[in-house]
Design a protein around this motif. Structure first.
Motif, PDB file in Angstrom:
ATOM      1  N   ARG A 456     -73.943  11.061  19.736  1.00  0.00           N
ATOM      2  CA  ARG A 456     -72.578  11.492  20.064  1.00  0.00           C
ATOM      3  C   ARG A 456     -71.790  11.644  18.775  1.00  0.00           C
ATOM      4  O   ARG A 456     -71.700  10.717  17.985  1.00  0.00           O
ATOM      5  CB  ARG A 456     -71.924  10.446  20.976  1.00  0.00           C
ATOM      6  CG  ARG A 456     -70.462  10.673  21.327  1.00  0.00           C
ATOM      7  CD  ARG A 456     -69.984   9.481  22.134  1.00  0.00           C
ATOM      8  NE  ARG A 456     -68.596   9.573  22.560  1.00  0.00           N
ATOM      9  CZ  ARG A 456     -67.571   9.115  21.856  1.00  0.00           C
ATOM     10  NH1 ARG A 456     -67.769   8.539  20.681  1.00  0.00           N
ATOM     11  NH2 ARG A 456     -66.340   9.221  22.305  1.00  0.00           N
ATOM     12  N   LEU A 457     -71.219  12.843  18.577  1.00  0.00           N
ATOM     13  CA  LEU A 457     -70.548  13.146  17.314  1.00  0.00           C
ATOM     14  C   LEU A 457     -69.149  13.705  17.577  1.00  0.00           C
ATOM     15  O   LEU A 457     -68.998  14.877  17.920  1.00  0.00           O
ATOM     16  CB  LEU A 457     -71.387  14.148  16.515  1.00  0.00           C
ATOM     17  CG  LEU A 457     -71.138  14.267  15.016  1.00  0.00           C
ATOM     18  CD1 LEU A 457     -72.320  14.951  14.344  1.00  0.00           C
ATOM     19  CD2 LEU A 457     -69.868  15.024  14.687  1.00  0.00           C
ATOM     20  N   PRO A 458     -68.096  12.901  17.440  1.00  0.00           N
ATOM     21  CA  PRO A 458     -66.736  13.427  17.579  1.00  0.00           C
ATOM     22  C   PRO A 458     -66.435  14.450  16.485  1.00  0.00           C
ATOM     23  O   PRO A 458     -66.933  14.340  15.356  1.00  0.00           O
ATOM     24  CB  PRO A 458     -65.858  12.186  17.419  1.00  0.00           C
ATOM     25  CG  PRO A 458     -66.738  11.039  17.779  1.00  0.00           C
ATOM     26  CD  PRO A 458     -68.108  11.433  17.302  1.00  0.00           C
ATOM     27  N   TYR A 459     -65.619  15.441  16.814  1.00  0.00           N
ATOM     28  CA  TYR A 459     -65.297  16.476  15.834  1.00  0.00           C
ATOM     29  C   TYR A 459     -63.799  16.606  15.557  1.00  0.00           C
ATOM     30  O   TYR A 459     -63.381  17.476  14.788  1.00  0.00           O
ATOM     31  CB  TYR A 459     -65.853  17.828  16.282  1.00  0.00           C
ATOM     32  CG  TYR A 459     -65.332  18.321  17.618  1.00  0.00           C
ATOM     33  CD1 TYR A 459     -64.100  18.962  17.730  1.00  0.00           C
ATOM     34  CD2 TYR A 459     -66.082  18.169  18.772  1.00  0.00           C
ATOM     35  CE1 TYR A 459     -63.631  19.425  18.955  1.00  0.00           C
ATOM     36  CE2 TYR A 459     -65.639  18.620  19.995  1.00  0.00           C
ATOM     37  CZ  TYR A 459     -64.413  19.250  20.081  1.00  0.00           C
ATOM     38  OH  TYR A 459     -63.939  19.708  21.299  1.00  0.00           O
ATOM     39  N   ALA A 460     -62.975  15.739  16.145  1.00  0.00           N
ATOM     40  CA  ALA A 460     -61.517  15.880  16.011  1.00  0.00           C
ATOM     41  C   ALA A 460     -61.014  15.224  14.727  1.00  0.00           C
ATOM     42  O   ALA A 460     -60.147  14.358  14.751  1.00  0.00           O
ATOM     43  CB  ALA A 460     -60.819  15.288  17.229  1.00  0.00           C
ATOM     44  N   THR A 465     -61.821  14.951   6.080  1.00  0.00           N
ATOM     45  CA  THR A 465     -62.614  13.869   6.662  1.00  0.00           C
ATOM     46  C   THR A 465     -63.911  14.406   7.254  1.00  0.00           C
ATOM     47  O   THR A 465     -64.978  13.791   7.102  1.00  0.00           O
ATOM     48  CB  THR A 465     -61.814  13.136   7.741  1.00  0.00           C
ATOM     49  OG1 THR A 465     -60.578  12.668   7.185  1.00  0.00           O
ATOM     50  CG2 THR A 465     -62.592  11.948   8.293  1.00  0.00           C
ATOM     51  N   ALA A 466     -63.841  15.555   7.920  1.00  0.00           N
ATOM     52  CA  ALA A 466     -65.047  16.155   8.501  1.00  0.00           C
ATOM     53  C   ALA A 466     -66.064  16.482   7.410  1.00  0.00           C
ATOM     54  O   ALA A 466     -67.269  16.258   7.578  1.00  0.00           O
ATOM     55  CB  ALA A 466     -64.676  17.412   9.288  1.00  0.00           C
ATOM     56  N   ARG A 472     -72.093  12.564   4.326  1.00  0.00           N
ATOM     57  CA  ARG A 472     -72.767  11.276   4.530  1.00  0.00           C
ATOM     58  C   ARG A 472     -73.901  11.397   5.540  1.00  0.00           C
ATOM     59  O   ARG A 472     -74.983  10.823   5.347  1.00  0.00           O
ATOM     60  CB  ARG A 472     -71.757  10.226   4.986  1.00  0.00           C
ATOM     61  CG  ARG A 472     -70.663   9.946   3.966  1.00  0.00           C
ATOM     62  CD  ARG A 472     -69.692   8.877   4.450  1.00  0.00           C
ATOM     63  NE  ARG A 472     -68.580   8.715   3.521  1.00  0.00           N
ATOM     64  CZ  ARG A 472     -67.717   7.688   3.565  1.00  0.00           C
ATOM     65  NH1 ARG A 472     -67.844   6.747   4.485  1.00  0.00           N
ATOM     66  NH2 ARG A 472     -66.742   7.615   2.691  1.00  0.00           N
ATOM     67  N   LEU A 473     -73.655  12.130   6.621  1.00  0.00           N
ATOM     68  CA  LEU A 473     -74.709  12.312   7.627  1.00  0.00           C
ATOM     69  C   LEU A 473     -75.906  13.041   7.036  1.00  0.00           C
ATOM     70  O   LEU A 473     -77.065  12.699   7.311  1.00  0.00           O
ATOM     71  CB  LEU A 473     -74.155  13.088   8.821  1.00  0.00           C
ATOM     72  CG  LEU A 473     -73.095  12.389   9.676  1.00  0.00           C
ATOM     73  CD1 LEU A 473     -72.562  13.347  10.746  1.00  0.00           C
ATOM     74  CD2 LEU A 473     -73.652  11.137  10.334  1.00  0.00           C
TER      75      LEU A 473
END
Length: 482
Positions: A456-460, A465-466, A472-473
């Motif tokens: 699960r990956l939030p995008y907001a 920051t994104a 990092r991912l």
């Protein structure tokens, strides 16, 4: 740990160790300290069998030398002992190191996510909460509240277990404009949507009862239902929401006490259940006499017509309770949620609420009463921002992690990402945390194993920051043993 097995499973042990790799210092020392904490808390007890070094190293993931050094340090401290032919076990002397309580969150699917709320590790971008900062409309409403409403509010005794009357009326009007006629007497204000689910579980579930849930689903709410003593049975979802063919079969087989759903922007898939499927769910619920709890925490941010009317709007004779919240629409720090229910049920829920806390904070409720009527006017700008941030995240993932796949969500604020075949998302999540990014693996949202390769990956997030998050991912992905 399960003493009926001949050996402990690495995955089970790793859950007990928590976010060990996010601490400071050499890796073996971080792992050693995590074992010590598990002993002190009582999660590891004398006689527990630890996994062989190689198996644990592969599951962490870490080098075998790291695990060997940690086991050596634990043996030196007298916490474990190794005997030829019987493996490494927690020693009898470890009992002297146990503390009465260590402040950790007890077990469940969402344990790691909730623990990081309590004790967040430093310099970690968390993907456990898909929440945004409060906007200028929040500050403006608070200023007006202090100037215009505060004198009358402080003259009130402050105890409203069912909710501030002005807010209950505003919530009733809100449901009415979204196709669900409601009276204030049908509304109980809660301290967030989680308390609404908790109160409903306490009212309707008994130990040993069955609750049907969507699979995958958000582990925090599933833990609430399990904590009430219910046995959870998952029902699969497709691009239109819960699969009604499988739902009908599960209702006939299990005769559940509760059906828990997220019809509007399901977490984690982002699916928006169609009007036809909502009607069919209501029909099945009426046929089998099961109460439906529809979690519509995302719906408050929508303008009328952006989503079909709630399941409770379909007159099929079903008992339906509808949960709402301002956390997604306004700000996670405004802990205001509610339950819309039949009047008799609402009265019983209000009594349970009174036993919990005598009522949610009055000033927060007054602020919510001011904000709720203004939300439809803010919906177009919020939708524009959502699309913008989704496009930013999609571009970053396409550039840095092109092998990851997902279906564009209808709404909400998360992506349900499928990793390349053969990837264990739980192992990747541990490695990502070591690189400063917290992700929630599919195993936390579906224990059947059907989504072990998802996360699960939030995008907001704001663009900067994104960008930092995806960097990092990607670094963690490059380091993942294949």
């Amino acid at each position: 740990m399960d003493r009926n097995r001949g050996t402990s499973e690495p995955a089970e042990l790793i859950d007990l160790l928590g976010d060990w790799s996010a601490a400071a210092g050499p890796l073996y020392r971080r792992l050693t300290e995590a074992f010590v904490r598990a002993v002190r808390s009582g999660d590891l007890r004398p006689g527990d069998l630890l996994p062989p070094e190689r198996r644990l190293a592969d599951a962490l993931p870490a080098s075998r030398a790291t695990v060997v050094a940690a086991y050596d340090a634990l043996r030196g401290a007298g916490l474990v002992e190794t005997r030829r032919g019987s493996g490494t076990r927690v020693s009898a002397g470890a009992a002297a190191h146990r503390a009465p309580v260590d402040g950790r969150v007890p077990g469940g699917r969402a344990t790691a996510v909730i623990q990081r709320l309590v004790t967040p590790p430093p310099d970690v971008i968390s993907l456990g909460q898909a929440a945004e900062a409060g906007g200028p409309d929040l500050a403006a409403a608070l200023t007006e509240l202090v100037r215009e409403d505060l004198p009358a509010l402080v003259r009130d005794a402050g105890y409203h277990p069912a909710g501030l009357p002005a807010l209950r009326a505003a919530i009733a009007d809100h449901h009415g404009t979204h196709g669900l006629p409601t009276t204030p007497e049908q509304v109980v204000v809660t301290t967030g949507a989680t308390q609404a689910v908790t109160l409903t579980a306490r009212l309707l579930l008994a130990r040993g009862s069955t609750a049907l849930v969507e699979s995958p689903g958000w582990p925090g709410c599933l833990d609430v239902l399990a904590a009430a003593g219910a046995r959870l049975v998952g029902v699969g979802v497709d691009s239109d929401g819960i699969r009604v063919d499988r739902l009908a079969a599960a209702l006939a087989e299990h005769r559940p006490a509760l059906l828990y759903l997220m019809p509007t922007f399901h977490n984690p898939t982002g699916t928006l259940m169609s009007a036809g499927r909502r009607r069919r769910v209501a029909e099945l619920a009426a046929e089998y006499g099961v109460t439906v709890l529809e979690d519509s925490a995302h719906a408050a941010a929508l303008a009328p017509g952006q989503a079909p009317p709630p399941i409770a709007a379909h007159p099929a004779g079903a008992a339906v309770l509808t949960v709402g919240s301002l956390a997604k629409a306004v700000w996670g720090g405004l802990r205001i949620g509610w339950i819309r229910a039949p009047r008799e049920t609402a009265a019983r829920l209000a009594r349970l609420k009174a036993l919990d806390d005598l009522g949610s904070p009055l000033l927060d409720q007054a602020l919510a009463a001011r904000l709720l009527p203004a939300l439809p006017a803010l919906a177009p700008e919020r939708e524009r921002l959502r699309h913008e941030r989704l496009a930013t995240m999609a571009a970053l993932l396409a550039e840095h992690l092109p092998d990851w796949r997902w279906q564009p969500p209808h709404g909400g604020s998360v992506l349900w990402v499928r990793l390349p075949a053969g990837t264990d998302a739980r192992i990747y999540a541990r490695l990502a945390l070591r690189h400063g990014a917290e992700v929630v693996p599919g195993t936390a949202m579906d224990p059947t194993g059907a989504h072990d390769d998802h996360l699960r990956l939030p995008y907001a997030f704001p663009p900067d920051t994104a960008a930092a998050l995806v960097t990092r991912l990607a670094t963690a992905w490059a380091a993942l043993p294949r």
